[in-house]
Design a protein around this motif. Structure first.
Motif, PDB file in Angstrom:
ATOM      1  N   VAL A  11       0.862  -1.186   0.000  1.00 22.18           N
ATOM      2  CA  VAL A  11       0.000   0.000   0.000  1.00 22.18           C
ATOM      3  C   VAL A  11       0.895   1.231   0.000  1.00 22.18           C
ATOM      4  N   LEU A  12       0.835   2.007  -1.058  1.00 24.22           N
ATOM      5  CA  LEU A  12       1.593   3.250  -1.110  1.00 24.22           C
ATOM      6  C   LEU A  12       0.814   4.318  -0.355  1.00 24.22           C
ATOM      7  N   ALA A  13       1.388   4.790   0.763  1.00 25.02           N
ATOM      8  CA  ALA A  13       0.689   5.744   1.633  1.00 25.02           C
ATOM      9  C   ALA A  13       1.566   6.944   1.958  1.00 25.02           C
ATOM     10  N   GLY A  14       2.544   7.215   1.099  1.00 31.36           N
ATOM     11  CA  GLY A  14       3.430   8.353   1.332  1.00 31.36           C
ATOM     12  C   GLY A  14       2.910   9.616   0.678  1.00 31.36           C
ATOM     13  N   SER A  15       3.729  10.630   0.684  1.00 33.36           N
ATOM     14  CA  SER A  15       3.387  11.898   0.052  1.00 33.36           C
ATOM     15  C   SER A  15       4.514  12.295  -0.884  1.00 33.36           C
ATOM     16  N   HIS A  61       5.314   4.490   3.864  1.00 32.67           N
ATOM     17  CA  HIS A  61       4.901   5.755   4.489  1.00 32.67           C
ATOM     18  C   HIS A  61       5.992   6.814   4.350  1.00 32.67           C
ATOM     19  N   SER A  62       5.605   8.050   4.610  1.00 33.17           N
ATOM     20  CA  SER A  62       6.585   9.139   4.631  1.00 33.17           C
ATOM     21  C   SER A  62       6.413  10.029   5.856  1.00 33.17           C
ATOM     22  N   SER A  63       5.663   9.543   6.851  1.00 33.47           N
ATOM     23  CA  SER A  63       5.501  10.307   8.088  1.00 33.47           C
ATOM     24  C   SER A  63       5.367   9.364   9.268  1.00 33.47           C
ATOM     25  N   ASP A  64       5.698   9.856  10.444  1.00 38.01           N
ATOM     26  CA  ASP A  64       5.576   9.052  11.663  1.00 38.01           C
ATOM     27  C   ASP A  64       4.121   8.705  11.948  1.00 38.01           C
ATOM     28  N   ALA A  65       3.207   9.638  11.640  1.00 35.44           N
ATOM     29  CA  ALA A  65       1.796   9.398  11.939  1.00 35.44           C
ATOM     30  C   ALA A  65       1.246   8.243  11.113  1.00 35.44           C
ATOM     31  N   VAL A  66       1.586   8.196   9.824  1.00 39.30           N
ATOM     32  CA  VAL A  66       1.119   7.095   8.982  1.00 39.30           C
ATOM     33  C   VAL A  66       1.808   5.791   9.391  1.00 39.30           C
ATOM     34  N   LEU A  78       7.435   0.411   5.719  1.00 27.30           N
ATOM     35  CA  LEU A  78       8.656   0.714   4.977  1.00 27.30           C
ATOM     36  C   LEU A  78       8.669   2.207   4.697  1.00 27.30           C
ATOM     37  N   ALA A  79       9.774   2.870   5.019  1.00 28.64           N
ATOM     38  CA  ALA A  79       9.896   4.296   4.738  1.00 28.64           C
ATOM     39  C   ALA A  79       9.909   4.512   3.232  1.00 28.64           C
ATOM     40  N   GLY A  80       9.140   5.494   2.781  1.00 25.68           N
ATOM     41  CA  GLY A  80       9.016   5.755   1.359  1.00 25.68           C
ATOM     42  C   GLY A  80      10.216   6.466   0.772  1.00 25.68           C
ATOM     43  N   ALA A  81      10.323   6.417  -0.548  1.00 18.14           N
ATOM     44  CA  ALA A  81      11.381   7.094  -1.282  1.00 18.14           C
ATOM     45  C   ALA A  81      10.853   8.449  -1.768  1.00 18.14           C
ATOM     46  N   GLU A  86       9.675   4.751  -7.077  1.00 20.89           N
ATOM     47  CA  GLU A  86      10.840   4.280  -6.334  1.00 20.89           C
ATOM     48  C   GLU A  86      10.401   3.572  -5.049  1.00 20.89           C
ATOM     49  N   SER A  87       9.348   4.088  -4.419  1.00 21.92           N
ATOM     50  CA  SER A  87       8.803   3.429  -3.226  1.00 21.92           C
ATOM     51  C   SER A  87       8.294   2.040  -3.566  1.00 21.92           C
ATOM     52  N   ALA A  88       7.599   1.913  -4.704  1.00 23.19           N
ATOM     53  CA  ALA A  88       7.096   0.616  -5.131  1.00 23.19           C
ATOM     54  C   ALA A  88       8.239  -0.350  -5.405  1.00 23.19           C
ATOM     55  N   ALA A  89       9.317   0.158  -6.013  1.00 20.85           N
ATOM     56  CA  ALA A  89      10.473  -0.694  -6.305  1.00 20.85           C
ATOM     57  C   ALA A  89      11.092  -1.237  -5.021  1.00 20.85           C
ATOM     58  N   ARG A  90      11.221  -0.388  -4.013  1.00 15.22           N
ATOM     59  CA  ARG A  90      11.794  -0.830  -2.739  1.00 15.22           C
ATOM     60  C   ARG A  90      10.896  -1.857  -2.065  1.00 15.22           C
ATOM     61  N   ALA A  91       9.581  -1.618  -2.140  1.00 19.40           N
ATOM     62  CA  ALA A  91       8.639  -2.550  -1.521  1.00 19.40           C
ATOM     63  C   ALA A  91       8.664  -3.902  -2.226  1.00 19.40           C
ATOM     64  N   LEU A  92       8.767  -3.880  -3.554  1.00 15.94           N
ATOM     65  CA  LEU A  92       8.848  -5.134  -4.302  1.00 15.94           C
ATOM     66  C   LEU A  92      10.120  -5.894  -3.943  1.00 15.94           C
TER      67      LEU A  92
END
Length: 251
Positions: A11-15, A61-66, A78-81, A86-92
């Motif tokens: 689940v991509l939940a960053g900003s 995610h890209s925040s402590d709250a999320v 997983l901390a987002g890129a 790029e976030s999806a690549a790291r998660a994969l």
């Protein structure tokens, strides 16, 4: 293809950085934490995934709250890129294929959409995307405004559901990086078809499946589409009007 009884999901939940107009409109710090009907969008997505059979759910995610919210929901984190591709690549890389990819703003997500999608993915696909035709979308929710790609077999909009079936799906994510900035400018995506297919597109004779197969070949993967019977699957929460619409629908 027989749908997997259990599967992993991202689940991509960053900003994208900076102030998010939608989060500001909703009065929260993070888009994923917008409340709809007493639950955050992130919680709704995680719940739908679990009901559909998700085993491991990785929230990028890209925040402590999320991050904290994801942990409370029992998800991995997983901390987002710097961007979603790029976030999806790291998660994969972390979960490995096969894995389902979606986004935290898919607030209407239903488990039956997921299972129907997975059941319809061609068995030889490295990566598959769920799309809905304009006719199906407007029949379900005529008031929504979507971005459409227009092909010989109709106008289509994405449904924020992707099946990364094999490790080669990482090559498709590499192409995604290239087109990431063109999401709201479909003509720039279509330009990658090359002169011959572009002429077919302009003449209205190019079906979407042929375009996806060609673009997949550019990335070195077998790419496929699955047509959704659920028009609401194309409705995500990307702007204030979407949020108002989804809140009305869920009320």
């Amino acid at each position: 293809m027989t749908p997997p009884a259990r599967f992993d999901a991202i689940v991509l939940a960053g900003s994208r950085g900076g102030a998010d107009p939608l989060a500001e409109y909703a009065g929260v710090a993070d888009k994923a934490l917008i409340q709809i009907g007493g639950h955050t969008m992130l919680a709704r997505v995680v719940s739908a995934l679990r009901e559909a059979g998700a085993r491991r759910i990785l929230v990028v995610h890209s925040s402590d709250a999320v991050r904290d919210s994801a942990l409370t929901l029992g998800a991995e984190i997983l901390a987002g890129a710097s961007g979603p591709s790029e976030s999806a690549a790291r998660a994969l890389d972390l979960l490995g294929a096969p894995v389902l990819l979606t986004t935290a703003d898919h607030a209407l997500l239903r488990p039956e959409w997921i299972t129907a999608f997975l059941a319809a993915v061609p068995p030889d696909a490295d990566v598959a995307a769920l799309l809905a035709s304009r006719a199906v979308i407007e029949a379900a929710v005529p008031e929504t405004k979507r971005t459409y790609l227009r092909f010989a077999d109709g106008a289509w909009s994405g449904c924020n559901l992707f099946w990364l079936a094999t490790p080669r799906a990482g090559e498709a994510i590499g192409l995604w990086r290239e087109v990431e900035g063109d999401r709201k400018r479909p003509w720039r995506i279509v330009r990658r078809l090359g002169p011959r297919l572009l002429l077919r597109y302009l003449a209205g004779r190019l079906p979407l499946s042929a375009a996806l197969a060609h673009i997949g070949a550019l990335a070195g993967v077998r790419a496929a589409m699955v047509a959704s019977d659920f028009g609401l699957a194309a409705v995500d929460v990307d702007k204030p009007a979407d949020l108002d619409l989804v809140r009305r629908l869920l009320a």
